[in-house]
Enzyme design. Sequence first.
Site, PDB file in Angstrom:
ATOM      1  N   ARG A 189       0.860  -1.181   0.000  1.00  0.00           N
ATOM      2  CA  ARG A 189       0.000   0.000   0.000  1.00  0.00           C
ATOM      3  C   ARG A 189       0.895   1.228   0.000  1.00  0.00           C
ATOM      4  O   ARG A 189       1.990   1.189   0.512  1.00  0.00           O
ATOM      5  CB  ARG A 189      -0.838   0.054   1.286  1.00  0.00           C
ATOM      6  N   ARG A 240      -3.188  10.855   1.262  1.00  0.00           N
ATOM      7  CA  ARG A 240      -4.221  11.576   2.018  1.00  0.00           C
ATOM      8  C   ARG A 240      -4.691  12.758   1.198  1.00  0.00           C
ATOM      9  O   ARG A 240      -3.862  13.506   0.699  1.00  0.00           O
ATOM     10  CB  ARG A 240      -3.614  12.160   3.295  1.00  0.00           C
ATOM     11  N   ARG A 285      19.355  -5.535   7.680  1.00  0.00           N
ATOM     12  CA  ARG A 285      19.744  -4.395   6.856  1.00  0.00           C
ATOM     13  C   ARG A 285      20.426  -3.421   7.801  1.00  0.00           C
ATOM     14  O   ARG A 285      19.995  -3.247   8.948  1.00  0.00           O
ATOM     15  CB  ARG A 285      18.508  -3.753   6.223  1.00  0.00           C
ATOM     16  N   ARG A 343      18.710  10.066   3.903  1.00  0.00           N
ATOM     17  CA  ARG A 343      18.061  11.108   4.701  1.00  0.00           C
ATOM     18  C   ARG A 343      19.130  11.927   5.410  1.00  0.00           C
ATOM     19  O   ARG A 343      20.236  11.446   5.652  1.00  0.00           O
ATOM     20  CB  ARG A 343      17.200  10.513   5.819  1.00  0.00           C
ATOM     21  N   GLU A 380      22.298   9.565   6.571  1.00  0.00           N
ATOM     22  CA  GLU A 380      22.053   8.119   6.658  1.00  0.00           C
ATOM     23  C   GLU A 380      22.292   7.453   5.311  1.00  0.00           C
ATOM     24  O   GLU A 380      21.730   7.870   4.294  1.00  0.00           O
ATOM     25  CB  GLU A 380      20.601   7.840   7.073  1.00  0.00           C
ATOM     26  N   TYR A 404      11.113  -6.776  14.009  1.00  0.00           N
ATOM     27  CA  TYR A 404      11.116  -5.327  14.140  1.00  0.00           C
ATOM     28  C   TYR A 404      10.026  -4.904  15.119  1.00  0.00           C
ATOM     29  O   TYR A 404       8.855  -5.268  14.956  1.00  0.00           O
ATOM     30  CB  TYR A 404      10.902  -4.603  12.793  1.00  0.00           C
ATOM     31  N   ASP A 461       8.579  -1.399  17.123  1.00  0.00           N
ATOM     32  CA  ASP A 461       8.668  -0.006  17.529  1.00  0.00           C
ATOM     33  C   ASP A 461       8.818   0.032  19.049  1.00  0.00           C
ATOM     34  O   ASP A 461       8.532  -0.956  19.730  1.00  0.00           O
ATOM     35  CB  ASP A 461       7.408   0.765  17.095  1.00  0.00           C
TER      36      ASP A 461
HETATM   37  C1  FAD Z   1      17.164   3.016  12.517  1.00  0.00           C
HETATM   38  C2  FAD Z   1      16.046   2.733  13.472  1.00  0.00           C
HETATM   39  C3  FAD Z   1      15.092   3.704  13.725  1.00  0.00           C
HETATM   40  C4  FAD Z   1      14.061   3.451  14.617  1.00  0.00           C
HETATM   41  N1  FAD Z   1      13.131   4.421  14.831  1.00  0.00           N
HETATM   42  C5  FAD Z   1      12.106   4.186  15.662  1.00  0.00           C
HETATM   43  C6  FAD Z   1      11.099   5.182  15.861  1.00  0.00           C
HETATM   44  O1  FAD Z   1      11.131   6.270  15.279  1.00  0.00           O
HETATM   45  N2  FAD Z   1      10.084   4.896  16.718  1.00  0.00           N
HETATM   46  C7  FAD Z   1      10.004   3.694  17.387  1.00  0.00           C
HETATM   47  O2  FAD Z   1       9.060   3.490  18.159  1.00  0.00           O
HETATM   48  N3  FAD Z   1      10.952   2.749  17.222  1.00  0.00           N
HETATM   49  C8  FAD Z   1      11.997   2.954  16.385  1.00  0.00           C
HETATM   50  N4  FAD Z   1      12.956   1.995  16.209  1.00  0.00           N
HETATM   51  C9  FAD Z   1      12.864   0.731  16.993  1.00  0.00           C
HETATM   52  C10 FAD Z   1      13.631   0.750  18.339  1.00  0.00           C
HETATM   53  O3  FAD Z   1      14.991   1.006  18.117  1.00  0.00           O
HETATM   54  C11 FAD Z   1      13.409  -0.607  19.048  1.00  0.00           C
HETATM   55  O4  FAD Z   1      12.054  -0.729  19.376  1.00  0.00           O
HETATM   56  C12 FAD Z   1      14.212  -0.827  20.329  1.00  0.00           C
HETATM   57  O5  FAD Z   1      15.552  -0.497  20.216  1.00  0.00           O
HETATM   58  C13 FAD Z   1      14.112  -2.294  20.731  1.00  0.00           C
HETATM   59  O6  FAD Z   1      14.580  -2.476  22.050  1.00  0.00           O
HETATM   60  P1  FAD Z   1      15.320  -3.801  22.506  1.00  0.00           P
HETATM   61  O7  FAD Z   1      15.560  -3.653  23.967  1.00  0.00           O
HETATM   62  O8  FAD Z   1      14.589  -4.986  22.037  1.00  0.00           O
HETATM   63  O9  FAD Z   1      16.705  -3.827  21.682  1.00  0.00           O
HETATM   64  P2  FAD Z   1      17.976  -2.873  21.719  1.00  0.00           P
HETATM   65  O10 FAD Z   1      17.566  -1.460  21.917  1.00  0.00           O
HETATM   66  O11 FAD Z   1      18.783  -3.204  20.527  1.00  0.00           O
HETATM   67  O12 FAD Z   1      18.759  -3.357  23.020  1.00  0.00           O
HETATM   68  C14 FAD Z   1      19.453  -4.583  23.070  1.00  0.00           C
HETATM   69  C15 FAD Z   1      20.716  -4.374  23.876  1.00  0.00           C
HETATM   70  O13 FAD Z   1      21.349  -5.635  24.110  1.00  0.00           O
HETATM   71  C16 FAD Z   1      22.735  -5.444  24.055  1.00  0.00           C
HETATM   72  N5  FAD Z   1      23.394  -6.730  23.801  1.00  0.00           N
HETATM   73  C17 FAD Z   1      23.321  -7.474  22.680  1.00  0.00           C
HETATM   74  N6  FAD Z   1      24.072  -8.579  22.804  1.00  0.00           N
HETATM   75  C18 FAD Z   1      24.640  -8.533  24.038  1.00  0.00           C
HETATM   76  C19 FAD Z   1      25.526  -9.379  24.744  1.00  0.00           C
HETATM   77  N7  FAD Z   1      26.017 -10.502  24.192  1.00  0.00           N
HETATM   78  N8  FAD Z   1      25.915  -9.033  25.992  1.00  0.00           N
HETATM   79  C20 FAD Z   1      25.450  -7.885  26.566  1.00  0.00           C
HETATM   80  N9  FAD Z   1      24.612  -7.040  25.941  1.00  0.00           N
HETATM   81  C21 FAD Z   1      24.200  -7.359  24.686  1.00  0.00           C
HETATM   82  C22 FAD Z   1      22.905  -4.457  22.921  1.00  0.00           C
HETATM   83  O14 FAD Z   1      24.167  -3.816  22.981  1.00  0.00           O
HETATM   84  C23 FAD Z   1      21.741  -3.494  23.163  1.00  0.00           C
HETATM   85  O15 FAD Z   1      22.111  -2.433  23.993  1.00  0.00           O
HETATM   86  C24 FAD Z   1      13.972   2.198  15.287  1.00  0.00           C
HETATM   87  C25 FAD Z   1      14.920   1.221  15.006  1.00  0.00           C
HETATM   88  C26 FAD Z   1      15.930   1.474  14.104  1.00  0.00           C
HETATM   89  C27 FAD Z   1      16.911   0.382  13.797  1.00  0.00           C
END
Ligand code: FAD
Length: 364
Positions: A169, A173, A246, A277, A297, A345, A347
């Site tokens: 999609r 708007r 990616r 961007r 980026e 993925y 948010d």
């Molecule tokens: C480019 C980008 C833009 C984004 N923009 C948005 C947005 O605008 N709005 C939104 O709502 N969400 C956004 N997101 C999503 C958001 O980043 C995620 O929802 C969030 O980071 C997920 O949290 P998490 O705790 O699962 O993972 P993470 O934040 O990745 O945390 C995991 C942690 O585990 C640690 N770790 C990994 N392996 C090990 C190990 N072996 N030992 C110790 N520590 C370890 C890592 O270092 C990291 O700090 C975006 C994501 C990306 C990639």
Amino acid sequence: MYDYLVVGAGPYGAVFAHEATKKGKKVLVVEKRDHIAGNIYTERVEGINVHKYGAHIFHTSDKEIWDYVNSFVEFNNYINAPVARYKDELYNLPFNMNTFSKMWNIKTPKEAKDIIEKQKQEITGEPQNLEEQAISLVGRDIYEKLIKGYTEKQWERDCTQIPAFIIKRLPVRFTFDNNYFRDRYQGIPVNGYTELVEKLLEGIEVRTGVDFLENREELRKLAKKVIYTGPIDAYFNYELGELAYRSIHFENEILDTDNFQGNAVVNYTEREVPYTRIIEHKHFEFGEQEKTVISKEYSREWKLGDEPYYPINDAKNNELYQQYKALADKEENIEFGGRLGEYKYYDMDKVIRSSLDFCKKELK
Ligand SMILES: Cc1cc2nc3c(=O)[nH]c(=O)nc-3n(C[C@H](O)[C@H](O)[C@H](O)COP(=O)(O)OP(=O)(O)OC[C@H]3O[C@@H](n4cnc5c(N)ncnc54)[C@H](O)[C@@H]3O)c2cc1C
């Protein structure tokens, strides 16, 4: 002895650590980076909160999650309204009446609809690739100026070489509404996201610079149970192969101007400009500092060792994930969660919801 060892100080791990501590559990958090907050980490540069791992805008329609994050930190009233730059032309995103009136010098929704409908007719049969699919949805003008180059940079391929199903999609708007998200609540923490995670982890022992996988024997002995938020394939030493991601490459610059592009997010939609961007971080928080910080980026194919950003949830990778998940289910005293642990993925609001739902089951 700790009740829980939380691996990863991102939002999933931090929410779990917070809720477990609230229930009287003893928790240790280990984080391999030298800072907490995972990918939502913000770092202050020139008085500006810089989103180190990509621009993050909090948006949700889940009132409970909105209230939850607001109970730790204050959010501002930022609304994401990106701008697209195609050569010397600027357009509002998402595609709306502001975009159409600029593109065709028209005034009414009816005029815009008529033009789009006419241009869509160019594709008569079943779209064979992303180019045909996009034209069949929004017509050639919008495709050529706002979709083609951007998508080709993201995928590092011509749109004619990308399968049609990638775009299902393309919302258009017929109102003058530049608000990118449709969610009820939206904003950015006033002092950056790191403070949100600091508050979640207040009073909890956190060891940064500790890679769980390199010290797993000793670390596992410290706690009754592990909550692992790192990559699931890395946990199993990639024994079934690597899950693909990616990646994005960021180039940050501090500029000696107070306002570089007048908006937090500007998409560069022509293919000739190598980045996709430019983010100007101060505009996420209405900053008035003398200098500005921008991030260009670049979309990059991922290889082992690069930062994993977006999981590629195609059939092959999903199948591989399922195989890893079957292995994970057999492991004892460990749970896998978050975007890397579940190869999904999420948010921010969704990852917090997922962590809180897990807490309900785990922390009875
Ligand atoms: C480019 C980008 C833009 C984004 N923009 C948005 C947005 O605008 N709005 C939104 O709502 N969400 C956004 N997101 C999503 C958001 O980043 C995620 O929802 C969030 O980071 C997920 O949290 P998490 O705790 O699962 O993972 P993470 O934040 O990745 O945390 C995991 C942690 O585990 C640690 N770790 C990994 N392996 C090990 C190990 N072996 N030992 C110790 N520590 C370890 C890592 O270092 C990291 O700090 C975006 C994501 C990306 C990639």
